[in-house]
Design an enzyme around this catalytic site. Sequence first.
Site, PDB file in Angstrom:
ATOM      1  N   GLN A   1       5.784 -18.449  -0.639  1.00  0.00           N
ATOM      2  CA  GLN A   1       5.248 -19.764   0.066  1.00  0.00           C
ATOM      3  C   GLN A   1       3.842 -19.333   0.437  1.00  0.00           C
ATOM      4  O   GLN A   1       3.042 -20.276   0.217  1.00  0.00           O
ATOM      5  CB  GLN A   1       6.133 -19.793   1.393  1.00  0.00           C
ATOM      6  CG  GLN A   1       5.380 -20.748   2.309  1.00  0.00           C
ATOM      7  CD  GLN A   1       6.395 -21.443   3.250  1.00  0.00           C
ATOM      8  OE1 GLN A   1       7.516 -21.807   2.880  1.00  0.00           O
ATOM      9  NE2 GLN A   1       5.821 -21.838   4.588  1.00  0.00           N
TER      10      GLN A   1
ATOM     11  N   PHE B   1       2.457  -6.468  -8.720  1.00  0.00           N
ATOM     12  CA  PHE B   1       3.370  -7.270  -8.869  1.00  0.00           C
ATOM     13  C   PHE B   1       4.939  -7.025  -8.511  1.00  0.00           C
ATOM     14  O   PHE B   1       5.995  -7.597  -8.788  1.00  0.00           O
ATOM     15  CB  PHE B   1       3.550  -7.745 -10.423  1.00  0.00           C
ATOM     16  CG  PHE B   1       2.329  -8.411 -10.859  1.00  0.00           C
ATOM     17  CD1 PHE B   1       2.214  -9.822 -10.775  1.00  0.00           C
ATOM     18  CD2 PHE B   1       1.175  -7.845 -11.713  1.00  0.00           C
ATOM     19  CE1 PHE B   1       1.279 -10.501 -11.337  1.00  0.00           C
ATOM     20  CE2 PHE B   1       0.226  -8.423 -12.048  1.00  0.00           C
ATOM     21  CZ  PHE B   1       0.079  -9.784 -11.938  1.00  0.00           C
TER      22      PHE B   1
ATOM     23  N   GLY C   1       0.784  -1.280  -0.040  1.00  0.00           N
ATOM     24  CA  GLY C   1      -0.048  -0.096   0.020  1.00  0.00           C
ATOM     25  C   GLY C   1       0.729   1.422   0.103  1.00  0.00           C
ATOM     26  O   GLY C   1       0.506   2.017  -0.595  1.00  0.00           O
TER      27      GLY C   1
ATOM     28  N   CYS D   1       5.461 -13.426   0.242  1.00  0.00           N
ATOM     29  CA  CYS D   1       4.524 -13.855  -0.971  1.00  0.00           C
ATOM     30  C   CYS D   1       4.698 -15.224  -1.322  1.00  0.00           C
ATOM     31  O   CYS D   1       3.649 -16.163  -1.603  1.00  0.00           O
ATOM     32  CB  CYS D   1       4.610 -12.911  -2.103  1.00  0.00           C
ATOM     33  SG  CYS D   1       3.966 -11.289  -1.698  1.00  0.00           S
TER      34      CYS D   1
ATOM     35  N   PRO E   1      -2.310 -13.244   5.864  1.00  0.00           N
ATOM     36  CA  PRO E   1      -1.485 -14.499   6.324  1.00  0.00           C
ATOM     37  C   PRO E   1      -1.949 -15.538   6.056  1.00  0.00           C
ATOM     38  O   PRO E   1      -3.086 -15.901   5.861  1.00  0.00           O
ATOM     39  CB  PRO E   1      -0.851 -14.054   7.613  1.00  0.00           C
ATOM     40  CG  PRO E   1      -2.274 -13.265   8.408  1.00  0.00           C
ATOM     41  CD  PRO E   1      -2.811 -12.618   7.124  1.00  0.00           C
TER      42      PRO E   1
HETATM   43  C1  UDX Z   1       7.547 -11.295  -5.421  1.00  0.00           C
HETATM   44  C2  UDX Z   1       7.526 -11.468  -6.926  1.00  0.00           C
HETATM   45  O1  UDX Z   1       8.717 -11.016  -7.319  1.00  0.00           O
HETATM   46  C3  UDX Z   1       6.788  -9.994  -7.036  1.00  0.00           C
HETATM   47  O2  UDX Z   1       6.118 -10.101  -8.368  1.00  0.00           O
HETATM   48  C4  UDX Z   1       5.254 -10.386  -6.324  1.00  0.00           C
HETATM   49  O3  UDX Z   1       4.547  -9.024  -6.135  1.00  0.00           O
HETATM   50  C5  UDX Z   1       5.685 -10.380  -4.509  1.00  0.00           C
HETATM   51  O4  UDX Z   1       6.450 -11.427  -4.574  1.00  0.00           O
HETATM   52  P1  UDX Z   1       9.522 -10.360  -3.454  1.00  0.00           P
HETATM   53  O5  UDX Z   1       9.091 -11.439  -2.824  1.00  0.00           O
HETATM   54  O6  UDX Z   1       9.645  -9.077  -2.972  1.00  0.00           O
HETATM   55  O7  UDX Z   1       8.452 -10.284  -4.903  1.00  0.00           O
HETATM   56  O8  UDX Z   1      10.829 -10.539  -4.149  1.00  0.00           O
HETATM   57  P2  UDX Z   1      11.631 -11.360  -5.257  1.00  0.00           P
HETATM   58  O9  UDX Z   1      12.620 -10.736  -5.974  1.00  0.00           O
HETATM   59  O10 UDX Z   1      10.573 -12.083  -6.099  1.00  0.00           O
HETATM   60  O11 UDX Z   1      12.336 -12.716  -4.297  1.00  0.00           O
HETATM   61  C6  UDX Z   1      11.809 -13.793  -3.732  1.00  0.00           C
HETATM   62  C7  UDX Z   1      12.801 -14.461  -3.067  1.00  0.00           C
HETATM   63  O12 UDX Z   1      13.254 -15.251  -3.909  1.00  0.00           O
HETATM   64  C8  UDX Z   1      13.954 -14.019  -2.561  1.00  0.00           C
HETATM   65  O13 UDX Z   1      14.336 -14.456  -1.193  1.00  0.00           O
HETATM   66  C9  UDX Z   1      15.084 -13.973  -3.613  1.00  0.00           C
HETATM   67  O14 UDX Z   1      16.314 -13.997  -2.881  1.00  0.00           O
HETATM   68  C10 UDX Z   1      14.732 -15.315  -3.958  1.00  0.00           C
HETATM   69  N1  UDX Z   1      15.162 -15.494  -5.372  1.00  0.00           N
HETATM   70  C11 UDX Z   1      15.027 -14.555  -6.328  1.00  0.00           C
HETATM   71  C12 UDX Z   1      16.279 -16.433  -5.635  1.00  0.00           C
HETATM   72  O15 UDX Z   1      16.723 -17.327  -4.832  1.00  0.00           O
HETATM   73  N2  UDX Z   1      16.719 -16.600  -7.022  1.00  0.00           N
HETATM   74  C13 UDX Z   1      16.311 -15.944  -7.930  1.00  0.00           C
HETATM   75  O16 UDX Z   1      17.003 -16.074  -9.017  1.00  0.00           O
HETATM   76  C14 UDX Z   1      15.608 -14.662  -7.887  1.00  0.00           C
HETATM   77  P1  ADP Z   2       1.643  -6.089   2.383  1.00  0.00           P
HETATM   78  O1  ADP Z   2       3.214  -6.764   2.425  1.00  0.00           O
HETATM   79  O2  ADP Z   2       0.516  -6.828   1.897  1.00  0.00           O
HETATM   80  O3  ADP Z   2       1.483  -4.440   2.187  1.00  0.00           O
HETATM   81  P2  ADP Z   2       1.529  -5.617   5.384  1.00  0.00           P
HETATM   82  O4  ADP Z   2       1.638  -6.597   6.432  1.00  0.00           O
HETATM   83  O5  ADP Z   2       3.018  -4.797   5.173  1.00  0.00           O
HETATM   84  O6  ADP Z   2       1.189  -5.949   4.066  1.00  0.00           O
HETATM   85  O7  ADP Z   2       0.722  -4.348   5.692  1.00  0.00           O
HETATM   86  C1  ADP Z   2      -0.773  -4.477   5.783  1.00  0.00           C
HETATM   87  C2  ADP Z   2      -1.203  -3.249   6.736  1.00  0.00           C
HETATM   88  O8  ADP Z   2      -2.622  -3.313   6.759  1.00  0.00           O
HETATM   89  C3  ADP Z   2      -0.669  -3.239   8.103  1.00  0.00           C
HETATM   90  O9  ADP Z   2      -0.003  -2.111   8.381  1.00  0.00           O
HETATM   91  C4  ADP Z   2      -1.994  -3.391   8.945  1.00  0.00           C
HETATM   92  O10 ADP Z   2      -2.059  -2.832  10.113  1.00  0.00           O
HETATM   93  C5  ADP Z   2      -2.946  -2.972   7.911  1.00  0.00           C
HETATM   94  N1  ADP Z   2      -4.308  -3.702   8.461  1.00  0.00           N
HETATM   95  C6  ADP Z   2      -4.950  -4.551   8.267  1.00  0.00           C
HETATM   96  N2  ADP Z   2      -6.328  -4.639   8.716  1.00  0.00           N
HETATM   97  C7  ADP Z   2      -6.763  -3.172   8.794  1.00  0.00           C
HETATM   98  C8  ADP Z   2      -8.010  -2.547   8.866  1.00  0.00           C
HETATM   99  N3  ADP Z   2      -9.216  -3.305   9.145  1.00  0.00           N
HETATM  100  N4  ADP Z   2      -7.883  -1.281   8.752  1.00  0.00           N
HETATM  101  C9  ADP Z   2      -6.835  -0.618   8.422  1.00  0.00           C
HETATM  102  N5  ADP Z   2      -5.573  -1.365   8.426  1.00  0.00           N
HETATM  103  C10 ADP Z   2      -5.447  -2.649   8.384  1.00  0.00           C
END
Ligand code: UDX
Ligand code: ADP
EC number: 1.1.1.22
Length: 480
Positions: free
Chosen positions: A274, A158, A13, A272, A89
């Site tokens: 897992q 993404f 966000g 994301c 989660p």
């Molecule tokens: C991911 C997706 O890339 C993104 O599009 C989605 O919106 C959210 O999830 P993120 O988790 O932020 O993004 O990071 P990412 O760069 O995808 O890496 C994920 C994990 O994979 C990390 O632990 C990274 O170190 C690992 N990784 C990535 C590898 O081990 N090898 C690679 O070649 C690429």
């Molecule tokens: P993401 O990685 O998907 O952005 P985060 O855990 O970083 O997830 O952020 C989610 C946020 O949403 C947290 O800061 C949490 O406090 C907030 N949140 C959860 N439920 C509510 C709600 N009902 N109203 C406002 N904020 C919320």
Amino acid sequence: MVKICCIGAGYVGGPTMAVIALKCPHVEVAVVDISVPRINAWNSDQLPIYEPGLEDIVKQCRGKNLFFSTDVEKHVREADIVFVSVNTPTKTTGLGAGKAADLTYWESAARMIADVSVSDKIVVEKSTVPVKTAEAIEKILMHNSKGIKFQILSNPEFLAEGTAISDLFNPDRVLIGGRETPEGFKAVQTLKEVYANWVPEGQIITTNLWSAELSKLAANAFLAQRISSVNAMSALCESTGADVTQVAYAVGTDSRIGPKFLNASVGFGGSCFQKDILNLVYICQCNGLPEVAEYWKQVIKINDYQKNRFVNRIVSSMFNTVSNKKVAILGFAFKKDTGDTRETPAIDVCKGLLGDKAQISIYDPQVTEEQIQRDLSMKKFDWDHPLHLQPMSPTTVKQVSVKWDAYEATKDAHAVCVLTEWDEFKSLDYQKIFDNMQKPAFIFDGRNVLNVDKLREIGFIVYSIGKPLDAWVKDMPAFV
Ligand code: UDX
Ligand code: ADP
Ligand code: UDX
């Protein structure tokens, strides 16, 4: 003036809304959250998340057309478009524990929107949610609407952490799913116009709601699958004398496969991959598709295998015990350029070493001691057996110290493990590190970022994922 409100000021966000505010000066953007400390941090000089380039944008827009507030109801009431970006989660108890997404936060946000709204709204799913969540949310809104019209859109994000701002500036695509009705099309068009302020029209894909929701889960599953594929190959490379970097390069030059996301590692982490795959597995099971569920489960199983293999390699190389030996950990975040530790492989590797009674000393340029202690004392949630929770005892966490300097962390250590690919680890003075370590000095590179030949010249015994093994490592009884 279009008014946008985003519920949830987190990793998704916060940066997304900051970029919308920057690119659309005529749009007023309010980011709201129930967490007072989080909102206070967004309104301070110390933002709650570290993301290159984010601070500049927030400083430029905050107070002009970008606002951070805990007054959730007021901003939702006033908005034309409400993004929902709350956390989803994995469920830890009850039906679907260990696999299904916990939609508690989402549902309470939806009920609140229905409660406070006095005008028609477009409600946008931004957090990754199970397919058909939009339908459930639609039902909550419709049944509590008091005559107000809501249109639900799915607009999955993404962006990857560490590159969030450049990903938002130049997305490969923006995906918007909506109902295939005249009102649905109109809502899609309204959101499309927001993104069209900076994203070329050809890159804005519109689909039905379910396709948009499933595409996000599928994209993350495909990305994680590439990493598990190359990590599975890394084990075979070590056994055969092939070099995984050479194999990945040769494979990736096939234009049908492509070169990205083929870096072998100690395992993928992040909030994301897992979670989304578990979610996908659960949806397949619920839809009577056990073979498809099993197929995707393997991606996580290989990831767990890779983390275990790394720990076993350390222990077996070091005479089968790390008890009371100091092991330095360089990097704790799940990837470089972020302070985020959610699902970081470092947690599992450290717990594995602690289980073998190692003393560990950790340095990460962005992760605080408090965070590390919290992560290591957290109950380990076993996705395959949700009932077996394994709390770490407080005494084991005492075996952990956190340093603010790589040289300090590695001093007197028996071994160094690189668990995050921070650039600064490439240019450390490894001769100095070697001189201050116990001998034989071991180095285990879980990210393939170090110059293995140079380290060997200095005198280290080196293990690097998927690379030909040192005679020492090879000759140790293998438990991997
Ligand atoms: C991911 C997706 O890339 C993104 O599009 C989605 O919106 C959210 O999830 P993120 O988790 O932020 O993004 O990071 P990412 O760069 O995808 O890496 C994920 C994990 O994979 C990390 O632990 C990274 O170190 C690992 N990784 C990535 C590898 O081990 N090898 C690679 O070649 C690429
Ligand atoms: P993401 O990685 O998907 O952005 P985060 O855990 O970083 O997830 O952020 C989610 C946020 O949403 C947290 O800061 C949490 O406090 C907030 N949140 C959860 N439920 C509510 C709600 N009902 N109203 C406002 N904020 C919320
Ligand atoms: C393959 C490899 O592509 C080639 O590089 C290698 O040298 C030999 O094996 P080939 O078996 O001739 O070549 O054909 P390919 O085009 O790869 O198709 C293999 C099968 O996969 C076909 O049955 C094809 O119909 C199927 N396929 C391919 C799909 O079902 N979906 C696709 O998206 C692509």
